[in-house]
Design a protein around this motif. Structure first.
Motif, PDB file in Angstrom:
ATOM      1  N   LYS A  79      54.781  39.257  46.769  1.00 32.98           N
ATOM      2  CA  LYS A  79      54.425  38.967  48.315  1.00 32.98           C
ATOM      3  C   LYS A  79      53.025  38.525  48.659  1.00 32.98           C
ATOM      4  N   MET A  80      52.128  38.271  47.653  1.00 38.08           N
ATOM      5  CA  MET A  80      50.884  37.776  48.027  1.00 38.08           C
ATOM      6  C   MET A  80      50.773  36.491  48.194  1.00 38.08           C
ATOM      7  N   LYS A  81      49.721  35.869  48.973  1.00 39.35           N
ATOM      8  CA  LYS A  81      49.404  34.349  48.862  1.00 39.35           C
ATOM      9  C   LYS A  81      49.266  33.987  47.366  1.00 39.35           C
ATOM     10  N   PRO A  82      50.049  32.951  47.264  1.00 40.65           N
ATOM     11  CA  PRO A  82      49.568  32.477  45.712  1.00 40.65           C
ATOM     12  C   PRO A  82      48.135  32.259  45.492  1.00 40.65           C
ATOM     13  N   VAL A  83      47.210  31.758  45.977  1.00 39.44           N
ATOM     14  CA  VAL A  83      45.756  31.555  45.773  1.00 39.44           C
ATOM     15  C   VAL A  83      45.197  33.119  45.277  1.00 39.44           C
ATOM     16  N   ILE A  84      45.643  34.022  46.100  1.00 40.09           N
ATOM     17  CA  ILE A  84      45.465  35.263  45.628  1.00 40.09           C
ATOM     18  C   ILE A  84      45.838  36.150  44.582  1.00 40.09           C
ATOM     19  N   ARG A  85      47.316  35.798  44.601  1.00 41.51           N
ATOM     20  CA  ARG A  85      47.695  36.236  43.247  1.00 41.51           C
ATOM     21  C   ARG A  85      47.223  35.960  41.899  1.00 41.51           C
ATOM     22  N   ASN A  86      46.945  34.455  41.903  1.00 40.16           N
ATOM     23  CA  ASN A  86      46.510  33.800  40.639  1.00 40.16           C
ATOM     24  C   ASN A  86      45.024  34.256  40.375  1.00 40.16           C
ATOM     25  N   LEU A  87      44.361  34.267  41.502  1.00 42.37           N
ATOM     26  CA  LEU A  87      42.925  34.637  41.322  1.00 42.37           C
ATOM     27  C   LEU A  87      42.821  36.062  40.849  1.00 42.37           C
ATOM     28  N   LEU A  88      43.729  37.069  41.253  1.00 43.03           N
ATOM     29  CA  LEU A  88      43.724  38.410  40.734  1.00 43.03           C
ATOM     30  C   LEU A  88      44.023  38.429  38.982  1.00 43.03           C
ATOM     31  N   ARG A  89      45.148  37.579  38.979  1.00 42.69           N
ATOM     32  CA  ARG A  89      45.523  37.424  37.495  1.00 42.69           C
ATOM     33  C   ARG A  89      44.353  37.054  36.608  1.00 42.69           C
ATOM     34  N   LEU A  90      43.629  35.906  36.797  1.00 44.64           N
ATOM     35  CA  LEU A  90      42.622  35.408  36.063  1.00 44.64           C
ATOM     36  C   LEU A  90      41.620  36.394  35.875  1.00 44.64           C
ATOM     37  N   SER A  91      41.216  37.395  37.083  1.00 41.26           N
ATOM     38  CA  SER A  91      40.121  38.225  37.049  1.00 41.26           C
ATOM     39  C   SER A  91      40.615  39.345  36.036  1.00 41.26           C
ATOM     40  N   VAL A  92      41.850  39.780  36.144  1.00 42.37           N
ATOM     41  CA  VAL A  92      42.339  40.960  35.547  1.00 42.37           C
ATOM     42  C   VAL A  92      42.140  40.709  33.945  1.00 42.37           C
TER      43      VAL A  92
END
Ligand SMILES: C[S@@+](CC[C@H](N)C(=O)[O-])C[C@H]1O[C@@H](n2cnc3c(N)ncnc32)[C@H](O)[C@@H]1O
Length: 457
Positions: A79-92
């Motif tokens: 449900k997240m904005k694509p930029v935000i979900r990918n930013l979270l993924r690379l940060s995690v």
């Protein structure tokens, strides 16, 4: 020595763009990553290594990373904005797997990047999710094996059914290990420069040349090396001079089992970028001819580039659809290589985007395509000649089921592979003419090879 990690925001933004391209637009990671590394050639080796590791690592652990984010965030990744979900993924990924980058730096850079991408309003959300995960990381554990191994559930369960839990888990662990590039020495290219050189001397010269340029080259035997510690392959003199060709040990097995004899005519019906064709041309030692075919002009050009670099004259690239019946080739080939398009599950470690893109339905379509191609190309083999059917996947439907179907429907018999592969690779299946290499069990990519001879008359 001062610790050097990365260039902060810029490197992470490059990775974010690569992930957007791969995960939101379905592009292949090796293609997008190579394009990015070409574009940012001015970056130093450490930055390029950081970008590569962060991209590949995030994709390798994506299934697990999403499960963790979804545990700590009310808004689920889908449900997240694509930029935000990918930013979270690379940060995690950095928080969990890159110890040298402090968690606080990861969170700060992610917040800055969210703002730079015009998500000012989500800075608090990004910061909150990442700081919670950083705080809780010591307590995160998974009970399901597929999540532990970051594999799609259906894929893990398929391997568990086909090979048992122990082997399925060994494969999953192998895919998550550091990958080295394997290269094979081209004896013909070395002998052209150094006439009379023996195979052993050629391998030694190649290793010396690689090491002189700072690469680590660990010999695997038979002229193969695991290569690491280099930046761009194209900058290595041994590569530019055609002394080496990227090829996994499993794929090099095709050339060995094809066992070409001087003067043989070989057709490789799906050949790009040419790994197996070039190997066979090398084994032919300047004699015979390998016709390396592929579907499109662009693919044939990839083969052509490798031929030019290696300087071989007994191989040519041809554009041809393997589904098209080429009457001129009927009963012409001493050896036919059918290294067919497949689901690629044997190389998940090198192409982790396959975990996201492959489905059981696509695998069924590929198994059907493999049968269609085999139904056309078998006629090109001379009576007494060899046909090798191989894939870089671990899936019984595409592999042993298709091999058995082939032996049952066409005038071919399986070649007993025990003399060639025992005692190193013992397997019940060798007498049936095939072997399935499994990552984590065998020291190579997951790969399937079956060998048949055309019956006389
Ligand atoms: C597994 S790759 C081949 C790898 C190659 N044998 C090597 O060792 O470098 C499969 C190849 O099949 C090609 N291909 C797919 N469909 C085809 C078709 N109908 N005719 C010819 N080639 C096809 C793809 O373009 C791809 O290059």
């Amino acid at each position: 020595m001062a610790k050097r990690t990365d260039r902060g925001l810029e490197n992470r933004e490059i990775v974010l763009d690569i992930l957007m391209e791969v995960l939101e637009r379905g592009s292949f990671v090796h293609v997008v990553l190579n394009q990015a590394l070409d574009k940012y050639q001015y970056l130093d080796k450490a930055d390029r290594a950081f970008i590569t590791r962060l991209t590949e690592g995030t994709l390798e652990y994506l299934i697990q990373i999403d499960a963790i984010i979804n545990q700590y965030s009310k808004t689920k990744t889908q449900k997240m904005k694509p930029v935000i979900r990918n930013l979270l993924r690379l940060s995690v990924y950095q928080i969990l797997h890159m110890d040298r980058v402090p968690d606080s730096a990861v969170c700060n850079e992610a917040v800055k990047l969210a703002a730079k991408r015009r998500f000012e309003g989500l800075k608090g959300f990004v910061n909150g999710v990442l700081r919670t995960i950083a705080r809780e990381k010591g307590t995160i554990a998974f009970s399901e094996p597929w999540l532990k191994l970051s594999l799609p559930q259906w894929m893990y369960e398929m391997w568990e059914r086909q090979y048992g839990a122990e082997t399925a888990q060994a494969m999953g662990r192998a895919f998550l290990k550091d990958k080295k590039t394997t290269v094979r020495c081209n004896l013909q290219a070395l002998s052209r420069e150094l006439p009379g050189i023996s195979a052993e001397e050629a391998w030694e010269r190649t290793a010396e040349s690689l090491r002189e340029q700072g690469a680590e080259a660990s010999p695997l035997g038979d002229g193969l090396f695991d290569l690491s510690g280099y930046d761009r392959l194209e900058e290595l003199s041994a590569f530019a001079r055609g002394w080496i060709q990227v090829q996994d040990a499993s794929s090099a097995m095709v050339g060995r089992l094809a066992a070409p004899k001087r003067g043989d005519y070989v057709i490789d019906v799906c050949a790009a970028p040419g790994g197996k064709s070039l190997h066979i041309a090398d084994l032919l030692d300047g004699t015979g001819m390998v016709e390396a075919r592929d579907l499109t002009f662009q693919k044939a050009e990839l083969i052509e580039e490798n031929i030019r670099r290696c300087g071989f004259e007994n191989i040519r690239a041809v554009v041809m659809d393997a589904l098209w019946e080429d009457e001129d080739s009927v009963e012409k080939a001493d050896i036919l290589i059918a290294d067919l398009p497949c689901s690629g599950l044997g190389i998940l470690g090198k192409k982790p985007d396959i975990k996201q893109n492959m489905t059981p339905e696509k695998m069924k379509e590929l198994a059907d395509l493999q049968r269609q191609i085999l139904s056309v190309v078998w006629r090109y083999v001379k009576p007494g000649g060899r046909l090798i059917y191989s894939t870089c996947t671990v899936d019984s439907m595409e592999n042993e089921e298709n091999a058995r179907w082939f032996a049952g429907n066409f005038p071919f018999e399986p070649v007993d592979l025990r003399p060639a592969l025992e005692p190193r690779f013992p397997a019940e299946s060798l007498k049936e003419g095939w072997i399935q290499f499994l990552p984590g069990i065998h020291p190579m990519d997951g790969f399937f090879i079956s060998v048949f001879t055309r019956k006389n008359g």
